[in-house]
Design a protein around this motif. Structure first.
Motif, PDB file in Angstrom:
ATOM      1  N   SER A  87     -14.289 100.518  49.440  1.00  0.00           N
ATOM      2  CA  SER A  87     -14.059 101.910  49.804  1.00  0.00           C
ATOM      3  C   SER A  87     -14.894 102.223  51.032  1.00  0.00           C
ATOM      4  O   SER A  87     -15.926 101.594  51.269  1.00  0.00           O
ATOM      5  CB  SER A  87     -14.426 102.846  48.655  1.00  0.00           C
ATOM      6  OG  SER A  87     -15.803 102.770  48.398  1.00  0.00           O
ATOM      7  N   TYR A  88     -14.444 103.179  51.819  1.00  0.00           N
ATOM      8  CA  TYR A  88     -15.104 103.521  53.067  1.00  0.00           C
ATOM      9  C   TYR A  88     -15.307 105.027  53.130  1.00  0.00           C
ATOM     10  O   TYR A  88     -14.406 105.790  52.769  1.00  0.00           O
ATOM     11  CB  TYR A  88     -14.256 103.069  54.265  1.00  0.00           C
ATOM     12  CG  TYR A  88     -14.032 101.581  54.313  1.00  0.00           C
ATOM     13  CD1 TYR A  88     -14.956 100.747  54.918  1.00  0.00           C
ATOM     14  CD2 TYR A  88     -12.913 100.998  53.731  1.00  0.00           C
ATOM     15  CE1 TYR A  88     -14.771  99.378  54.965  1.00  0.00           C
ATOM     16  CE2 TYR A  88     -12.715  99.630  53.777  1.00  0.00           C
ATOM     17  CZ  TYR A  88     -13.648  98.827  54.388  1.00  0.00           C
ATOM     18  OH  TYR A  88     -13.462  97.478  54.428  1.00  0.00           O
ATOM     19  N   ASP A  89     -16.478 105.449  53.592  1.00  0.00           N
ATOM     20  CA  ASP A  89     -16.721 106.864  53.792  1.00  0.00           C
ATOM     21  C   ASP A  89     -16.311 107.234  55.217  1.00  0.00           C
ATOM     22  O   ASP A  89     -15.888 106.388  55.995  1.00  0.00           O
ATOM     23  CB  ASP A  89     -18.181 107.213  53.507  1.00  0.00           C
ATOM     24  CG  ASP A  89     -19.150 106.451  54.392  1.00  0.00           C
ATOM     25  OD1 ASP A  89     -18.724 105.524  55.100  1.00  0.00           O
ATOM     26  OD2 ASP A  89     -20.338 106.789  54.370  1.00  0.00           O
ATOM     27  N   LYS A  90     -16.419 108.526  55.545  1.00  0.00           N
ATOM     28  CA  LYS A  90     -15.992 108.988  56.867  1.00  0.00           C
ATOM     29  C   LYS A  90     -16.753 108.302  57.987  1.00  0.00           C
ATOM     30  O   LYS A  90     -16.174 107.947  59.011  1.00  0.00           O
ATOM     31  CB  LYS A  90     -16.157 110.502  56.988  1.00  0.00           C
ATOM     32  CG  LYS A  90     -15.039 111.289  56.408  1.00  0.00           C
ATOM     33  CD  LYS A  90     -15.200 112.762  56.750  1.00  0.00           C
ATOM     34  CE  LYS A  90     -14.043 113.556  56.220  1.00  0.00           C
ATOM     35  NZ  LYS A  90     -14.157 114.967  56.550  1.00  0.00           N
ATOM     36  N   GLN A  91     -18.042 108.126  57.807  1.00  0.00           N
ATOM     37  CA  GLN A  91     -18.856 107.488  58.845  1.00  0.00           C
ATOM     38  C   GLN A  91     -18.366 106.067  59.106  1.00  0.00           C
ATOM     39  O   GLN A  91     -18.253 105.641  60.249  1.00  0.00           O
ATOM     40  CB  GLN A  91     -20.321 107.467  58.428  1.00  0.00           C
ATOM     41  CG  GLN A  91     -21.214 106.790  59.446  1.00  0.00           C
ATOM     42  CD  GLN A  91     -22.635 106.607  58.947  1.00  0.00           C
ATOM     43  OE1 GLN A  91     -22.971 107.003  57.845  1.00  0.00           O
ATOM     44  NE2 GLN A  91     -23.461 105.998  59.762  1.00  0.00           N
ATOM     45  N   ALA A  92     -18.045 105.343  58.055  1.00  0.00           N
ATOM     46  CA  ALA A  92     -17.560 103.970  58.201  1.00  0.00           C
ATOM     47  C   ALA A  92     -16.205 103.944  58.897  1.00  0.00           C
ATOM     48  O   ALA A  92     -15.962 103.105  59.769  1.00  0.00           O
ATOM     49  CB  ALA A  92     -17.458 103.308  56.837  1.00  0.00           C
ATOM     50  N   ILE A  93     -15.347 104.869  58.523  1.00  0.00           N
ATOM     51  CA  ILE A  93     -14.024 104.933  59.134  1.00  0.00           C
ATOM     52  C   ILE A  93     -14.133 105.224  60.624  1.00  0.00           C
ATOM     53  O   ILE A  93     -13.493 104.564  61.445  1.00  0.00           O
ATOM     54  CB  ILE A  93     -13.154 105.990  58.428  1.00  0.00           C
ATOM     55  CG1 ILE A  93     -12.847 105.532  57.003  1.00  0.00           C
ATOM     56  CG2 ILE A  93     -11.860 106.243  59.206  1.00  0.00           C
ATOM     57  CD1 ILE A  93     -12.222 106.588  56.131  1.00  0.00           C
ATOM     58  N   PHE A  94     -14.977 106.186  60.989  1.00  0.00           N
ATOM     59  CA  PHE A  94     -15.141 106.507  62.405  1.00  0.00           C
ATOM     60  C   PHE A  94     -15.763 105.342  63.171  1.00  0.00           C
ATOM     61  O   PHE A  94     -15.404 105.092  64.321  1.00  0.00           O
ATOM     62  CB  PHE A  94     -15.982 107.770  62.587  1.00  0.00           C
ATOM     63  CG  PHE A  94     -15.235 109.030  62.243  1.00  0.00           C
ATOM     64  CD1 PHE A  94     -13.980 109.278  62.762  1.00  0.00           C
ATOM     65  CD2 PHE A  94     -15.788 109.971  61.397  1.00  0.00           C
ATOM     66  CE1 PHE A  94     -13.284 110.426  62.456  1.00  0.00           C
ATOM     67  CE2 PHE A  94     -15.104 111.130  61.082  1.00  0.00           C
ATOM     68  CZ  PHE A  94     -13.849 111.357  61.606  1.00  0.00           C
ATOM     69  N   GLU A  95     -16.662 104.624  62.543  1.00  0.00           N
ATOM     70  CA  GLU A  95     -17.270 103.469  63.207  1.00  0.00           C
ATOM     71  C   GLU A  95     -16.224 102.374  63.442  1.00  0.00           C
ATOM     72  O   GLU A  95     -16.189 101.747  64.506  1.00  0.00           O
ATOM     73  CB  GLU A  95     -18.422 102.926  62.366  1.00  0.00           C
ATOM     74  CG  GLU A  95     -19.237 101.891  63.076  1.00  0.00           C
ATOM     75  CD  GLU A  95     -20.508 101.535  62.327  1.00  0.00           C
ATOM     76  OE1 GLU A  95     -20.883 100.354  62.374  1.00  0.00           O
ATOM     77  OE2 GLU A  95     -21.103 102.424  61.690  1.00  0.00           O
ATOM     78  N   ILE A  96     -15.351 102.166  62.472  1.00  0.00           N
ATOM     79  CA  ILE A  96     -14.291 101.164  62.622  1.00  0.00           C
ATOM     80  C   ILE A  96     -13.304 101.587  63.705  1.00  0.00           C
ATOM     81  O   ILE A  96     -12.893 100.777  64.545  1.00  0.00           O
ATOM     82  CB  ILE A  96     -13.586 100.928  61.273  1.00  0.00           C
ATOM     83  CG1 ILE A  96     -14.538 100.205  60.307  1.00  0.00           C
ATOM     84  CG2 ILE A  96     -12.302 100.126  61.451  1.00  0.00           C
ATOM     85  CD1 ILE A  96     -14.044 100.118  58.887  1.00  0.00           C
ATOM     86  N   LEU A  97     -12.944 102.865  63.724  1.00  0.00           N
ATOM     87  CA  LEU A  97     -12.010 103.343  64.748  1.00  0.00           C
ATOM     88  C   LEU A  97     -12.647 103.334  66.137  1.00  0.00           C
ATOM     89  O   LEU A  97     -11.963 103.081  67.137  1.00  0.00           O
ATOM     90  CB  LEU A  97     -11.493 104.743  64.385  1.00  0.00           C
ATOM     91  CG  LEU A  97     -10.612 104.802  63.133  1.00  0.00           C
ATOM     92  CD1 LEU A  97     -10.245 106.243  62.809  1.00  0.00           C
ATOM     93  CD2 LEU A  97      -9.375 103.938  63.278  1.00  0.00           C
ATOM     94  N   ASP A  98     -13.949 103.581  66.220  1.00  0.00           N
ATOM     95  CA  ASP A  98     -14.653 103.465  67.503  1.00  0.00           C
ATOM     96  C   ASP A  98     -14.691 102.014  67.974  1.00  0.00           C
ATOM     97  O   ASP A  98     -14.589 101.741  69.170  1.00  0.00           O
ATOM     98  CB  ASP A  98     -16.074 104.019  67.399  1.00  0.00           C
ATOM     99  CG  ASP A  98     -16.105 105.534  67.316  1.00  0.00           C
ATOM    100  OD1 ASP A  98     -15.106 106.176  67.692  1.00  0.00           O
ATOM    101  OD2 ASP A  98     -17.139 106.064  66.860  1.00  0.00           O
TER     102      ASP A  98
END
Length: 110
Positions: A67-78
């Motif tokens: 599972s991924y939190d918002k911070q992880a998702i934004f880091e992956i998209l960055d």
């Protein structure tokens, strides 16, 4: 009455978790993760790299329990933007589904 101060824990302390796990279960991998554990705080990419170093056994890893939190998702998209990857390449790099990447982009970027 004395007022009690409640400390709110934002998330798990991955540094302590991995340190304890390595000491107890696999001290031979200590030298591979020493650089990561010497940091003050671990980023999402650090946690994924440490996890890969410790638990990779050559077989395909089940993605069922990630599972991924918002911070992880934004880091992956960055990461995708910085390295100019398409959704398929990003999904392959992080071992995700292409549909997951598309859903994240629709939810958080549009």
């Amino acid at each position: 009455m004395d007022k009690q101060i409640q400390i709110i824990n934002i998330g798990p302390n991955y540094k302590q978790i991995y340190h304890d796990f390595i000491e107890a279960k696999c001290p031979d991998k200590r030298k591979f993760v020493k650089g990561f554990l010497s940091k003050d705080s671990l980023s999402v990419s650090d946690v994924l790299k440490i996890n890969n170093i410790i638990f990779f056994d050559g077989s395909s890893e089940s993605q069922k329990f990630k599972s991924y939190d918002k911070q992880a998702i934004f880091e992956i998209l960055d990461y995708q933007k910085a390295h100019r990857l398409n959704n398929t390449q990003l999904a392959s790099h992080f071992k995700l589904s292409r549909n997951t990447v598309t859903k994240w982009k629709r939810t958080f970027l549009i």
